[in-house]
Design an enzyme around this catalytic site. Structure first.
Site, short mmCIF file in Angstrom:
data_model
loop_
_atom_site.label_atom_id
_atom_site.label_comp_id
_atom_site.label_asym_id
_atom_site.label_seq_id
_atom_site.Cartn_x
_atom_site.Cartn_y
_atom_site.Cartn_z
N GLU A 55 -7.46 -2.05 -2.61
CA GLU A 55 -6.92 -1.23 -1.51
C GLU A 55 -6.13 -0.04 -2.06
O GLU A 55 -6.25 1.10 -1.58
CB GLU A 55 -6.00 -2.06 -0.60
N ASN A 70 -6.88 4.65 8.53
CA ASN A 70 -6.48 3.25 8.47
C ASN A 70 -7.16 2.59 7.28
O ASN A 70 -8.27 2.95 6.91
CB ASN A 70 -6.89 2.51 9.75
N ASN A 105 0.84 -1.21 0.00
CA ASN A 105 0.00 0.00 0.00
C ASN A 105 0.87 1.25 0.00
O ASN A 105 0.57 2.22 -0.70
CB ASN A 105 -0.92 0.02 1.22
N HIS A 135 -8.45 -1.16 6.09
CA HIS A 135 -8.75 -2.44 6.71
C HIS A 135 -9.31 -3.38 5.64
O HIS A 135 -10.23 -3.01 4.90
CB HIS A 135 -9.78 -2.24 7.82
N MET A 152 0.90 -2.96 12.48
CA MET A 152 0.29 -4.04 13.26
C MET A 152 0.38 -3.81 14.77
O MET A 152 0.53 -4.77 15.53
CB MET A 152 0.94 -5.37 12.89
N ARG A 153 0.35 -2.59 15.20
CA ARG A 153 0.42 -2.30 16.64
C ARG A 153 -0.85 -1.62 17.10
O ARG A 153 -1.50 -0.89 16.33
CB ARG A 153 1.60 -1.37 16.93
N ASP A 178 -10.82 -0.64 14.97
CA ASP A 178 -11.40 -0.52 13.63
C ASP A 178 -12.85 -0.01 13.68
O ASP A 178 -13.71 -0.46 12.92
CB ASP A 178 -11.34 -1.87 12.89
C1 GRF Z 1 -3.31 -4.65 3.97
O1 GRF Z 1 -4.14 -5.74 3.65
C2 GRF Z 1 -4.05 -3.65 4.81
O2 GRF Z 1 -5.41 -3.57 4.50
C3 GRF Z 1 -3.87 -4.19 6.19
O3 GRF Z 1 -2.55 -4.68 6.22
C4 GRF Z 1 -2.18 -5.07 4.90
C5 GRF Z 1 -0.89 -4.39 4.58
O4 GRF Z 1 -0.38 -4.84 3.36
N1 GRF Z 1 -4.13 -3.19 7.19
P1 GRF Z 1 0.89 -4.12 2.73
O5 GRF Z 1 1.99 -4.12 3.78
O6 GRF Z 1 0.48 -2.74 2.34
O7 GRF Z 1 1.26 -4.95 1.54
#
Ligand code: GRF
Length: 280
Positions: A226, A159, A23, A161, A138-139, A197
């Site tokens: 995304e 965020n 992303n 999700h 992831m925190r 979330d």
């Molecule tokens: C994505 O699926 C996002 O929606 C979630 O974590 C993932 C991150 O993927 N929160 P990346 O590191 O951007 O490939």
């Protein structure tokens, strides 16, 4: 209102990552092409081995690591160190994420989390961000961090999700979608509040789940959405087209872009594209 008033020349965005950062890459690519109306001014991670940091380095974007793992173990912070001028008991009453029954243990965990967040805020604020984008960070985010950026009644943390919230909050959106046999998966971009979330939704997109799909094929389909939806939300913010109505019991966003229906349609068409390619 969001607190972000369609600034000129460009919205200053800081991106937080823990992993691969696809992303982040999608945002970097659009920003470089001038297709975001925003500049990525900093990237930060809770871990030094996040590949997103390599992506930032390649793009010449300042990047930082705050080693949450070690801070949460208590390393580098004294046993009696205060997490700055913070009322932990009050923060604990406001937080909805740490579900540790023992109060002393929970407060200690919160103290360490706040220490990590103080370091994170320290590195981010050097770059004067207008907006913080979580992209696979992831925190847990405590009310300390949220209040710092959401000051003056603004919403400055986004965020993304990988599920259609409020279904499947937490860290396993694709896995939950797949294992429940859902016929549709979804992506949500939302403002961050003090729940898990639960903040106001800005945009959602859906994709079909086909009988022959695997977890990996739905993840691929979802991720390509995304990238579109996150960029579009940043464009809307940069253009001052996202407003938060706080008069209803739950804050809700209003998007004032006359192209909104076309954009939504384009996401849906995109979600079907890999199926039509298969059929060719
Ligand atoms: C994505 O699926 C996002 O929606 C979630 O974590 C993932 C991150 O993927 N929160 P990346 O590191 O951007 O490939």
């Amino acid at each position: 209102m969001t607190g972000i008033e369609g600034k000129s020349p460009k919205l200053r965005v800081a991106v937080l990552v823990s992993g691969g950062g696809t992303n982040l890459q999608a945002l970097i690519d659009r920003s470089v092409k001038g297709d975001l109306n925003a500049e990525i001014v900093a990237v930060a991670s809770d871990r030094g081995d996040a590949y997103g940091l390599v992506r930032a380095a390649r793009a010449g974007i300042p990047h930082h690591v705050v080693d949450y793992g070690s801070i949460l173990k208590g390393h580098g912070i004294g046993a009696s160190a205060e997490a700055g001028p913070v009322d932990l008991v009050e923060l604990d009453a406001a937080q909805k994420i740490l579900r540790i029954a023992d109060t002393a243990t929970r407060l200690e965990r919160l103290r360490r989390l706040v220490c990590a967040e103080q370091q994170l805020i320290g590195v981010l604020d050097r770059h004067e961000p207008d907006l913080i984008c979580l992209a696979g960070f992831m925190r847990l985010i405590s009310p300390y961090f949220i209040r710092h950026y959401n000051r003056d009644n603004a919403w400055r943390i986004l965020n993304i999700h990988p599920a259609l919230l409020p279904a499947f909050p937490g860290q396993h959106g694709y896995e939950d979608t797949f294992s429940h046999g859902c016929r549709w998966g979804g992506i949500t971009v939302h403002f961050v509040d003090e729940g898990e979330d639960t903040g106001p939704v800005i945009a959602q997109a859906v994709y079909p789940v086909w009988p022959d799909d695997s977890l990996e094929t739905i993840r691929r389909r979802g991720l390509s959405l995304e990238y579109e939806i996150y960029a579009q939300c940043i464009r809307w913010l940069a253009a001052g087209q996202v407003h938060v109505d706080t008069t209803s019991p739950r804050p809700k966003t209003i998007i004032t872009d006359s192209n909104y229906p076309d954009i939504l349609e384009s996401w849906t068409i995109k979600a079907f594209q890999d199926r039509s390619r298969k059929a060719e």
